[in-house]
Motif scaffolding. Sequence first.
Motif, PDB file in Angstrom:
ATOM      1  N   SER A  18       0.831  -1.194   0.000  1.00  0.00           N
ATOM      2  CA  SER A  18       0.000   0.000   0.000  1.00  0.00           C
ATOM      3  C   SER A  18       0.871   1.252   0.000  1.00  0.00           C
ATOM      4  O   SER A  18       2.072   1.200   0.246  1.00  0.00           O
ATOM      5  CB  SER A  18      -0.946  -0.014   1.195  1.00  0.00           C
ATOM      6  OG  SER A  18      -0.250  -0.197   2.401  1.00  0.00           O
ATOM      7  N   LEU A  19       0.227   2.386  -0.282  1.00  0.00           N
ATOM      8  CA  LEU A  19       0.924   3.660  -0.452  1.00  0.00           C
ATOM      9  C   LEU A  19       2.053   3.541  -1.473  1.00  0.00           C
ATOM     10  O   LEU A  19       3.141   4.078  -1.299  1.00  0.00           O
ATOM     11  CB  LEU A  19       1.432   4.189   0.897  1.00  0.00           C
ATOM     12  CG  LEU A  19       0.332   4.647   1.862  1.00  0.00           C
ATOM     13  CD1 LEU A  19       0.922   5.013   3.223  1.00  0.00           C
ATOM     14  CD2 LEU A  19      -0.457   5.835   1.303  1.00  0.00           C
ATOM     15  N   HIS A  20       1.780   2.842  -2.539  1.00  0.00           N
ATOM     16  CA  HIS A  20       2.682   2.677  -3.683  1.00  0.00           C
ATOM     17  C   HIS A  20       1.908   3.025  -4.960  1.00  0.00           C
ATOM     18  O   HIS A  20       0.817   2.490  -5.176  1.00  0.00           O
ATOM     19  CB  HIS A  20       3.189   1.236  -3.775  1.00  0.00           C
ATOM     20  CG  HIS A  20       4.312   0.911  -2.835  1.00  0.00           C
ATOM     21  ND1 HIS A  20       4.198   1.026  -1.468  1.00  0.00           N
ATOM     22  CD2 HIS A  20       5.579   0.474  -3.084  1.00  0.00           C
ATOM     23  CE1 HIS A  20       5.339   0.652  -0.904  1.00  0.00           C
ATOM     24  NE2 HIS A  20       6.203   0.322  -1.858  1.00  0.00           N
ATOM     25  N   LYS A  21       2.476   3.871  -5.772  1.00  0.00           N
ATOM     26  CA  LYS A  21       1.801   4.371  -6.968  1.00  0.00           C
ATOM     27  C   LYS A  21       2.649   4.096  -8.198  1.00  0.00           C
ATOM     28  O   LYS A  21       3.792   4.555  -8.303  1.00  0.00           O
ATOM     29  CB  LYS A  21       1.555   5.879  -6.834  1.00  0.00           C
ATOM     30  CG  LYS A  21       0.876   6.509  -8.038  1.00  0.00           C
ATOM     31  CD  LYS A  21       0.690   8.014  -7.833  1.00  0.00           C
ATOM     32  CE  LYS A  21       0.022   8.655  -9.045  1.00  0.00           C
ATOM     33  NZ  LYS A  21      -0.163  10.118  -8.857  1.00  0.00           N
ATOM     34  N   VAL A  22       2.097   3.361  -9.155  1.00  0.00           N
ATOM     35  CA  VAL A  22       2.800   3.057 -10.398  1.00  0.00           C
ATOM     36  C   VAL A  22       2.797   4.291 -11.294  1.00  0.00           C
ATOM     37  O   VAL A  22       1.750   4.900 -11.535  1.00  0.00           O
ATOM     38  CB  VAL A  22       2.161   1.859 -11.114  1.00  0.00           C
ATOM     39  CG1 VAL A  22       2.754   1.679 -12.514  1.00  0.00           C
ATOM     40  CG2 VAL A  22       2.351   0.588 -10.289  1.00  0.00           C
ATOM     41  N   THR A  23       3.975   4.660 -11.791  1.00  0.00           N
ATOM     42  CA  THR A  23       4.097   5.827 -12.668  1.00  0.00           C
ATOM     43  C   THR A  23       4.500   5.475 -14.087  1.00  0.00           C
ATOM     44  O   THR A  23       4.317   6.280 -14.997  1.00  0.00           O
ATOM     45  CB  THR A  23       5.120   6.822 -12.093  1.00  0.00           C
ATOM     46  OG1 THR A  23       6.400   6.186 -11.993  1.00  0.00           O
ATOM     47  CG2 THR A  23       4.677   7.319 -10.717  1.00  0.00           C
ATOM     48  N   SER A  24       5.086   4.286 -14.294  1.00  0.00           N
ATOM     49  CA  SER A  24       5.517   3.930 -15.642  1.00  0.00           C
ATOM     50  C   SER A  24       5.563   2.416 -15.803  1.00  0.00           C
ATOM     51  O   SER A  24       5.874   1.682 -14.848  1.00  0.00           O
ATOM     52  CB  SER A  24       6.903   4.518 -15.945  1.00  0.00           C
ATOM     53  OG  SER A  24       7.302   4.208 -17.277  1.00  0.00           O
ATOM     54  N   VAL A  25       5.245   1.975 -17.005  1.00  0.00           N
ATOM     55  CA  VAL A  25       5.394   0.576 -17.419  1.00  0.00           C
ATOM     56  C   VAL A  25       5.982   0.592 -18.818  1.00  0.00           C
ATOM     57  O   VAL A  25       5.407   1.210 -19.725  1.00  0.00           O
ATOM     58  CB  VAL A  25       4.049  -0.170 -17.424  1.00  0.00           C
ATOM     59  CG1 VAL A  25       4.235  -1.624 -17.871  1.00  0.00           C
ATOM     60  CG2 VAL A  25       3.376  -0.126 -16.050  1.00  0.00           C
ATOM     61  N   THR A  26       7.133  -0.049 -18.990  1.00  0.00           N
ATOM     62  CA  THR A  26       7.772  -0.100 -20.302  1.00  0.00           C
ATOM     63  C   THR A  26       8.299  -1.513 -20.551  1.00  0.00           C
ATOM     64  O   THR A  26       8.596  -2.239 -19.596  1.00  0.00           O
ATOM     65  CB  THR A  26       8.953   0.885 -20.381  1.00  0.00           C
ATOM     66  OG1 THR A  26       9.905   0.560 -19.362  1.00  0.00           O
ATOM     67  CG2 THR A  26       8.494   2.317 -20.208  1.00  0.00           C
ATOM     68  N   PRO A  27       8.423  -1.912 -21.813  1.00  0.00           N
ATOM     69  CA  PRO A  27       8.999  -3.232 -22.082  1.00  0.00           C
ATOM     70  C   PRO A  27      10.431  -3.324 -21.545  1.00  0.00           C
ATOM     71  O   PRO A  27      11.233  -2.399 -21.710  1.00  0.00           O
ATOM     72  CB  PRO A  27       8.971  -3.319 -23.611  1.00  0.00           C
ATOM     73  CG  PRO A  27       7.890  -2.366 -24.033  1.00  0.00           C
ATOM     74  CD  PRO A  27       7.965  -1.246 -23.050  1.00  0.00           C
ATOM     75  N   ALA A  28      10.750  -4.430 -20.884  1.00  0.00           N
ATOM     76  CA  ALA A  28      12.099  -4.647 -20.352  1.00  0.00           C
ATOM     77  C   ALA A  28      12.970  -5.300 -21.411  1.00  0.00           C
ATOM     78  O   ALA A  28      12.485  -6.097 -22.232  1.00  0.00           O
ATOM     79  CB  ALA A  28      12.034  -5.528 -19.100  1.00  0.00           C
ATOM     80  N   SER A  29      14.248  -4.991 -21.406  1.00  0.00           N
ATOM     81  CA  SER A  29      15.145  -5.499 -22.444  1.00  0.00           C
ATOM     82  C   SER A  29      15.238  -7.016 -22.432  1.00  0.00           C
ATOM     83  O   SER A  29      15.394  -7.646 -23.469  1.00  0.00           O
ATOM     84  CB  SER A  29      16.541  -4.881 -22.256  1.00  0.00           C
ATOM     85  OG  SER A  29      17.050  -5.168 -20.969  1.00  0.00           O
ATOM     86  N   GLY A  30      15.096  -7.615 -21.263  1.00  0.00           N
ATOM     87  CA  GLY A  30      15.203  -9.071 -21.187  1.00  0.00           C
ATOM     88  C   GLY A  30      13.872  -9.785 -21.221  1.00  0.00           C
ATOM     89  O   GLY A  30      13.805 -10.988 -20.925  1.00  0.00           O
ATOM     90  N   GLY A  31      12.796  -9.083 -21.564  1.00  0.00           N
ATOM     91  CA  GLY A  31      11.459  -9.656 -21.563  1.00  0.00           C
ATOM     92  C   GLY A  31      10.667  -9.186 -20.362  1.00  0.00           C
ATOM     93  O   GLY A  31      11.230  -8.784 -19.334  1.00  0.00           O
ATOM     94  N   GLY A  32       9.365  -9.227 -20.487  1.00  0.00           N
ATOM     95  CA  GLY A  32       8.511  -8.692 -19.430  1.00  0.00           C
ATOM     96  C   GLY A  32       8.503  -7.175 -19.451  1.00  0.00           C
ATOM     97  O   GLY A  32       8.806  -6.540 -20.477  1.00  0.00           O
ATOM     98  N   TYR A  33       8.234  -6.588 -18.312  1.00  0.00           N
ATOM     99  CA  TYR A  33       8.034  -5.138 -18.253  1.00  0.00           C
ATOM    100  C   TYR A  33       8.735  -4.536 -17.045  1.00  0.00           C
ATOM    101  O   TYR A  33       8.740  -5.106 -15.955  1.00  0.00           O
ATOM    102  CB  TYR A  33       6.536  -4.813 -18.215  1.00  0.00           C
ATOM    103  CG  TYR A  33       5.867  -5.237 -19.497  1.00  0.00           C
ATOM    104  CD1 TYR A  33       5.844  -4.396 -20.592  1.00  0.00           C
ATOM    105  CD2 TYR A  33       5.341  -6.526 -19.632  1.00  0.00           C
ATOM    106  CE1 TYR A  33       5.282  -4.802 -21.799  1.00  0.00           C
ATOM    107  CE2 TYR A  33       4.775  -6.943 -20.825  1.00  0.00           C
ATOM    108  CZ  TYR A  33       4.756  -6.079 -21.912  1.00  0.00           C
ATOM    109  OH  TYR A  33       4.215  -6.491 -23.107  1.00  0.00           O
ATOM    110  N   THR A  34       9.331  -3.374 -17.281  1.00  0.00           N
ATOM    111  CA  THR A  34       9.909  -2.593 -16.202  1.00  0.00           C
ATOM    112  C   THR A  34       8.835  -1.661 -15.654  1.00  0.00           C
ATOM    113  O   THR A  34       8.247  -0.867 -16.400  1.00  0.00           O
ATOM    114  CB  THR A  34      11.104  -1.771 -16.707  1.00  0.00           C
ATOM    115  OG1 THR A  34      12.108  -2.659 -17.216  1.00  0.00           O
ATOM    116  CG2 THR A  34      11.693  -0.929 -15.583  1.00  0.00           C
ATOM    117  N   VAL A  35       8.592  -1.766 -14.364  1.00  0.00           N
ATOM    118  CA  VAL A  35       7.536  -0.988 -13.715  1.00  0.00           C
ATOM    119  C   VAL A  35       8.187  -0.042 -12.703  1.00  0.00           C
ATOM    120  O   VAL A  35       8.943  -0.470 -11.834  1.00  0.00           O
ATOM    121  CB  VAL A  35       6.521  -1.901 -13.003  1.00  0.00           C
ATOM    122  CG1 VAL A  35       5.395  -1.075 -12.382  1.00  0.00           C
ATOM    123  CG2 VAL A  35       5.955  -2.942 -13.975  1.00  0.00           C
TER     124      VAL A  35
END
Length: 550
Positions: free
Chosen positions: A292-309
């Motif tokens: 809690s008290l965590h706010k996502v500001t960005s999601v981008t494709p990760a270089s090794g697969g998946g997503y960098t959040v």
Amino acid sequence: MSHTPQSASSDIATDTRSGVSRRGFLAGAGAAAGAVAVLPAFTAAPARAAAISNGASVPALIIGTGYGGSVAALRLAQAGVPVEMVEMGMTWDTPGSDGKIFPKVTAPDKRAYWLRTKSKAPVSNFFGFPIDSDIPRYTGVLDAEEFAGITVYQGRGVGGGSLVNGGMAVTPKRTRFAGILPSVDANEMYDTYYPRANAGLGVGQIDATWFESADCYQYARVGRKHAQRSGFAWTFVPDVYDWNYMKAEQAGTVPRSALDGQVMYGNDYGKKSLVQTYLAQALATGRVNVSSLHKVTSVTPASGGGYTVTIDQINTNGDTVATKTVTAAKVFFAAGSVGTSKLLVKLKATGALPLLNNEVGKGWGDNGNVMCGRANHMWDPTGTLQSTIPCSGIDNWDAGGAFAEVAPLPTGIETYASLYLSITNTTRRAEFTWNAAANKVDLSWQTAWKQDSINMAKSIFDKINSKEGTIYRTDLFGGYKIWQDGLTYHPLGGVVLNKATDNYGRLQGYDGLYAIDGSLIPGNTTVNPFVTITALAERNIDNILANDPM
């Protein structure tokens, strides 16, 4: 003013709310069983799990802990997938000095509102006097988010909107479903997913016999009498409140919540929010953690697969105190219609997720919400004790395009007033767009569009007023206004199913990104929407688990 669960000056770096364990979360889950001995969520000192760590790599990350996110967390965990849930709001499980977690509707304090310095009640005036008051800035439970043409009320905290709604758990009539979600098979929804959602949410009906003599529902019986005398259909409405607890509240054998003015700023006892249902079950699997008290500001494709959040950790003043970067194989957007839409519109426009299609941000609506009050005669008192949990409505959908909830006005005094929240068959849809100059997302809603909803609601209340010889109240919404036309409790759309996504919520252009909340539903459900949001999430996660590698 009473103290709130946590000092406004506390810092998240030392805030034990930042992570939630199974044991801590389940401490107050007794309401799910439907027994009279419902316990508040602060009955035991909770053990805490650590908040998500900077640099963590997780199989599934869910942004938000409302209806869609809670369904996804439970079903993923049951399938053996470890889940991290990220929630912008607080964990509401600690009482203030008044012994309550949440304040009354008549006495909002800093617990009531999300990062505001003045309250913003939907009923803003009483007997012509403004009733909003100054409050300390705090990460309170209700967000009154203001756009150019509308204020959108949303829940903030672990449990999302389930913390602040009236619990009206309505399945839309089957004949209307094709107009709500045209690409979805109605048979599977009504045969499988609506029943599953209703069971998971703990939906029940008021005891009709008890209703006839309950002091706290005198206001609803007056609403029924007036509706029926004007020839309108009146109906009981299902709810997730524990009706046995409600009876005990009236009998004076348990602490009161619905009969003590608690609803839109949270409810301590009888309401079965997601905290007591889906989230409790998800945490009980041992595979789910909530930060809690965590706010996502960005999601981008990760270089090794998946997503960098990218995630900002905030304190109870809304200040960022740490920024974390994690990697997730799958990301589920479940921040609510507004939260998910705003984030995805920003990510597309700023180049973080440029392959999202042009439907992202479109198809947003207000579920046709509009409010009004009527001034009854002195021989029609509505009662000094009013349950904050609505149990009935007036159905003129087929003839006039409106369903009106007979709503409480729990002031503690006799008002001789009937209050209504209408859901109407409006086709108005707005769009979220990125405003680069202001570095924010705008919404194209126009207040003038509410006239459609007002006209539909008038198909009920003009007739009742004529029959009863009564008038509209003009002292409730400011400036001698008859209609509260500047809000919605039911935001829907912005990432519409089978347009911005495939037919199961997979975001176009990116494998492993999903929308799984009210943003998928284009603007209107004809009833209170959370059962439909839950059922659609059940349907979609079934398909995702069956077809996507986890």
